[in-house]
Scaffold this active site. Structure first.
Site, PDB file in Angstrom:
ATOM      1  N   GLU B 287       0.830 -56.320 -49.440  1.00 48.65           N
ATOM      2  CA  GLU B 287       0.312 -55.981 -48.117  1.00 48.65           C
ATOM      3  C   GLU B 287      -1.116 -56.495 -47.910  1.00 48.65           C
ATOM      4  O   GLU B 287      -1.968 -55.803 -47.351  1.00 48.65           O
ATOM      5  CB  GLU B 287       0.381 -54.459 -47.889  1.00 48.65           C
ATOM      6  CG  GLU B 287       1.821 -53.934 -47.907  1.00 48.65           C
ATOM      7  CD  GLU B 287       1.926 -52.424 -47.679  1.00 48.65           C
ATOM      8  OE1 GLU B 287       0.938 -51.712 -47.909  1.00 48.65           O
ATOM      9  OE2 GLU B 287       3.016 -51.979 -47.276  1.00 48.65           O
ATOM     10  N   ASP B 366      10.051 -47.244 -49.404  1.00 52.82           N
ATOM     11  CA  ASP B 366       8.708 -46.698 -49.230  1.00 52.82           C
ATOM     12  C   ASP B 366       8.738 -45.239 -48.805  1.00 52.82           C
ATOM     13  O   ASP B 366       8.433 -44.937 -47.649  1.00 52.82           O
ATOM     14  CB  ASP B 366       7.928 -47.531 -48.197  1.00 52.82           C
ATOM     15  CG  ASP B 366       6.446 -47.183 -48.178  1.00 52.82           C
ATOM     16  OD1 ASP B 366       5.968 -46.559 -49.144  1.00 52.82           O
ATOM     17  OD2 ASP B 366       5.773 -47.548 -47.203  1.00 52.82           O
ATOM     18  N   GLU B 394       3.645 -38.790 -45.350  1.00 54.01           N
ATOM     19  CA  GLU B 394       3.618 -39.902 -44.400  1.00 54.01           C
ATOM     20  C   GLU B 394       4.900 -39.988 -43.573  1.00 54.01           C
ATOM     21  O   GLU B 394       4.856 -40.071 -42.355  1.00 54.01           O
ATOM     22  CB  GLU B 394       3.403 -41.216 -45.159  1.00 54.01           C
ATOM     23  CG  GLU B 394       3.416 -42.434 -44.234  1.00 54.01           C
ATOM     24  CD  GLU B 394       3.094 -43.735 -44.975  1.00 54.01           C
ATOM     25  OE1 GLU B 394       2.862 -43.685 -46.193  1.00 54.01           O
ATOM     26  OE2 GLU B 394       3.086 -44.787 -44.314  1.00 54.01           O
TER      27      GLU B 394
END
Lengths: 685, 685
Positions: B287, B366, B394
């Protein structure tokens, strides 16, 4: 077109070479006052460069060009027999050529300035042959740019809301930029395309911006001082809650006596500081901005409050009609954002004071690439209206895509809300206002994409003459911007080169709006952009949100049923014949079909294509046309300044990438949903 | 559970009342050194409050509790006949009660501390009856929290990346917070649930954070000083390009001699300052973070470089396996993000130095609400592995939704990658590491949602004992957090009240992860969240993006074909039997069906329901269960501190709203796409 000059910005449509014809002549200027000085100074600068000469007053000596106020006694012979056969009117002028003398006459110094720029546009041809007297007058009284510039950098929207050309030319990080040379150059460019009003701050007025009305008024006055010599008045976006936020009052109720007094006092102080101040711009009760609703009052109450304060000074209120529920439940299919402006404002027709101008976006939603004309424009005969266009390309490629918007605007202005025998939109705003949201910033080319300069230029020219041909405006812009310098800074370009340059730009720009439409949201359905920044595709990006912008695509069909028969009834907001045309699935124009109707994918358009095949075909075609535009540009490399050419090339690369992304997302989305294959068997990912 | 105390933060699972049993006893503490001091001080503070007493050393007087290091000569009679029958090992302890004396023995001061907290958990029951000797040892060597805290506020991610509990407890706006009392309290809470390592900064290491390694090392040392008394080592996330950015070298090539020297020198200075420093955490080539790929090296080269520098000091590198192409073309169906970690790392097995710990997210994508266990865990027998869990919610409600994650983690830890006769994930990490991304911030309740404290507690307890029952852990947490103070700060609560409180929390929390799964992305398909912030639904939000997280829903079906036969081949990364189970449409578990297979909406699940009806049913059920949870909470108002109750109520209101939004968006999306009506005829908007 040259590269940005050492001052850090590009001359746009006023390169020094554009003044060669005037600057090499003998010129007389008659008239006094600020704008006549501007005219004289423009001519003097040109003459210093190109060897001509300019004289003030009635000197009797040989001359090629006379620029004279009709209020001045001009010696016989100076202007020949040229005389206005009627008043030129505010900002108007008479242009003629007789006996080898070109003559510009105007009743008003602003007219002299506009006449000068007319001669600039004509170039050498202003000085050849005879030219019968032509009277030129602007169709609209106010040709205005709204800047959505913030004084403080907004945490989400930045220095310029929906700005795609860098920072603001007025403000930087909470303070005035100080660089008034750039503002002056801006004013000059605006005058040259006919703009005479500028609102210097965003319609979303945050805490710092609100104070421009009071303790930071001197920041506005400094801008006004620099724009005044070009005949441009400044306007200010104000916060409706200012009496509370700035004045410490307990209310901003428009019917409260203390509130009225507060606005009267504040406005008086504004005019003490800026005697030719234009007025206020207000976004009220819209997307979170305060407004009269909080006090149980309506928009007429709100607008009249400010109008009353401005009236003694000749100022106006631009009151925006962009009012809708931005917290709609997407599950609620009865609420229709398209209806909102009409539902809010049409009942108020006749209740606004004379110096209220209701500012209506050209379409009922929000500057989409294709919308019907707003029905509000036909619904308020007893109200002064301004039509608002978006020069900044929020939904049309964000100045990374070539999208020449004049053809769209020309369609809007030519639309006849009452049918073929009725007035056009241009007639509705005749003598009134056309407003555009500015597309400039501190970018060296002013507009990010160098070719987006044409939109700013065309906006001004259409505001002056709404029936102009967009291709002719583009020619004007090309001639001013590129032709004088096509093969260098000093010599006129060869004819063949000029013709190639012109053909290249027309090929890339003339149809670019329709090209953009082809590769983005189809058939008037709108949106399908990435939420927030609004760049690039996201078909369902707004589909399940509170924003009221939906397409309702399912496996069988797509579009919004806005008919009276079975839908939201929005078609009923139009007068006949459009109320019937839009209502009818058969008569509704193809390009607006999905704005008004929910149809099966197999529905056959007037074009003979099905809706789904139309989606595929236009998206393949649109992306291919962008690729072609890039090829044309690459082939024309030698005709343009290399750095400008490189910048446009880079932007065209991005446009090709983005158009292919649009093509593939839209096609994939509808193929997955409909299951209908492309009849031509092209690859849909 | 009490309201936040005057220090500004809530006591969580260590309210003073939790020490009543110890604090009202006569206690002897044997042992020296920092952690033994901590034990003594904890007991002394409790005794000061509740009337007991504590003595150091071998004083021969009546006592109820002995906490002794086995290295100390304890007088016969003090510990009765209690003796360890083997070494307790690092961090382990022996607990027994004989002849009215409760005894904790440990070889190591850390064990004494963990033993003390065991007695705290037992409360009064630690001091009744007889208790045969129990040996307790942590299953894992390192029980670690990674803080994704930024030193500078990141313009997009803020002070804490994916933080949902306010600011960072370590950093504020570029500087250390200074409030070490809060860090100390944090360390104490962590020790009480068994955590012994903390990485103090985000794995995305920006410019300021990079400098913690060098000129800002003292900031890290200050945190280490405060956490050390609770047996917690600090680790640091470092930027792989540090030799260039901080060292001024021309390269960060892991095979470059100067680069190796630079890391050796820097690491030596780290240990000069923090002798018990834990090591480095690295997110490389992921990323946008720099890594060895830039130099044509692989991840073994990169990790070994740092490991070599750390090795002389006993430090470790946590090298994250979260490496994938985040610029994938969504049109490319061959690339599969799920494959990436295995494809990158499995070929490197055996090449990592002994002090490299490859840190693997529990699932291949993820931290979605449902993923299969990562095949990397079974693929690297010659590499030390850490499994990474995400305590911060998240993708599981962002600490606005109740989502007790221990049941999910327990499933992961109990999963047997080689089938029923093989080892479990818990066996793979036995003696190794379990890592969680922390969910705390400077919120008064530490975790935003007060009930999210349970996730932090449960993470520590599962890291210590991965085979624990999540419901039993929840009971522990309830008993510590709520029971001592259920009816006030001073008196134990009535039994009936305690039982109601416990039942309420179990009803709301036990199944909350599955409830969350029911109303969000179905059947393991993942994502469908709003891009960027990842809160709330957006079914197509990531569908046409470069992030590699797709569902491929069309009018006929949905899911990702990851089979070897017709898909991406990801199933082949598992050993048998899972390579076969996941490959098979018949055998694949329902809850992972859409992770592994693209199926028609009419496909019949093992449950007997079709996929589309399952989507409808679970979404109606999930939203209804949240509504039920809210009702339970409202009914239990009298059992909780009013301000805590009000806060949870407010969050449950938001959870109800959001769950209904998920229900309606998911159902509408799939109804529009499939056209299949709900067999129960419920309203789908």
């Amino acid at each position: 077109m040259t590269a940005p000059d050492p001052a850090g910005f590009h001359p746009a449509w006023l390169p020094p070479e554009a003044f060669r014809a005037i600057g090499s002549r003998r010129v007389l200027v008659f008239g006094d006052g600020l704008l006549a000085e501007t005219v004289h100074d423009e001519v003097a600068r040109a003459c210093a460069r190109f060897g001509g000469r300019v004289r003030r007053g009635a000197e009797n000596e040989p001359h090629d060009l006379v620029l004279a106020l009709t209020t001045v006694e001009v010696l016989p012979g100076v202007a020949g027999e040229v005389r206005p056969d009627s008043a030129t009117g505010a900002e108007g002028y008479l242009l003629a050529r007789r006996d080898g003398v070109t003559v510009v006459l105007a009743d008003d110094p602003a007219g002299l300035l506009y006449g000068l720029f007319h001669v600039v546009r004509l170039g050498e041809s202003a000085f050849t042959g005879e030219r019968p007297a032509e009277h030129h007058r602007p169709a609209t009284r106010r040709r205005m740019l709204d800047h959505w510039d913030n004084v403080d950098v907004h945490p989400v929207m930045g220095q310029v809301e929906r700005g795609y050309a860098g920072g603001s030319i007025f403000w930087h990080d909470g303070a005035p930029r100080g660089d008034l040379a750039r503002v002056r150059a801006y004013g000059r460019l605006l005058a040259a395309c006919g703009i005479n009003a500028v609102a210097v701050n965003n319609v979303n007025v945050h805490a710092t911006e609100a104070r421009l009305l009071t303790d930071r008024l001197s920041d506005v006055a400094a801008i006004a001082d620099v724009l005044r010599p070009y005949g441009i008045r400044v306007h200010l976006s104000v916060n409706f809650a200012s009496p509370v936020a700035l004045g410490g009052l307990p209310t901003a109720d428009p019917l409260d006596e203390e509130v009225r007094k507060w606005w009267a006092g504040v406005t008086e102080r504004v005019y003490d500081t800026i005697p030719d101040f234009g007025g206020y711009v207000v976004k009220a009760d819209s997307e979170g901005q305060p407004g009269p609703f909080a006090y149980g009052r309506d928009h007429a109450d709100g607008a009249n409050l400010l109008a009353e304060a401005l009236e003694p000074f000749g100022g106006v209120v631009h009151w925006r009609a962009f009012v809708y529920n931005h917290r709609q439940d997407w599950r609620d299919r009865a609420t229709d954002r398209a209806r909102a402006a009409y539902d809010h404002f049409a009942p108020l027709d006749g209740r606004f004071r004379d110096n209220v101008i209701l500012q209506v976006k050209h379409g009922p939603i929000d500057f989409q690439v294709r919308e019907p004309v707003s029905p509000v424009i036909a619904a308020m005969p007893a109200t002064r209206l301004a039509v608002e266009l978006q020069v900044t390309q929020e939904y049309t490629g964000q100045q990374r895509h070539v999208c020449y918007l004049a053809p769209m605007w020309r369609e809007v202005l030519g639309f006849r809300p009452w049918g073929p025998d009725g007035d056009a939109v241009a007639d509705v705003i005749d003598g009134g206002d056309l407003v555009g949201v500015s597309n400039v910033g501190d970018d060296p080319y002013w507009t990010g994409h160098p070719l987006a300069q044409a939109n700013l230029y065309a906006f001004g020219r259409l505001a002056w003459a709404p029936r102009s041909d967009p291709a002719a405006i583009l020619d004007e812009w090309i001639d001013l911007t590129f032709v004088p310098t096509a093969s260098g800074d000093t010599e006129p370009a060869a004819t063949g080169e000029i013709e190639r340059l012109r053909r290249t730009l027309h090929a890339i720009m003339d149809d670019s709006w329709r090209t953009y439409e082809r590769y983005t949201a189809p058939l008037g359905v709108g949106f399908m952009v990435r939420p927030g920044h609004h760049y690039g595709p996201d078909v369902d990006g707004y589909e399940y949100t509170p924003w009221g912008t939906y397409h309702f695509a399912d496996r069988d069909g797509v579009g919004v049923d806005r008919t009276r028969a079975t839908g939201t009834g929005f078609t009923g907001q139009y007068p006949p014949p459009w109320s019937e045309v839009y209502e009818s699935l058969d008569r509704c124009p193809d390009e607006l079909l999905l704005f008004f109707h929910h149809v099966p994918y197999g529905h056959v358009l007037h074009s003979g294509s099905t809706v789904i095949q139309h989606v595929y075909d236009t998206h393949f075609a649109g992306a291919e046309q962008v690729e072609q535009a890039r090829r044309r540009w690459v082939e024309a490399a030698g005709l343009f300044d290399p750095s400008l050419h490189a910048r446009v090339k880079e932007l065209l690369d991005e446009q090709v990438r983005c158009a292919e992304e649009w093509r593939d997302q839209i096609n994939a989305y509808f193929f997955r949903k409909s299951g209908v294959p492309d009849v031509r068997g092209r690859r849909i990912p």
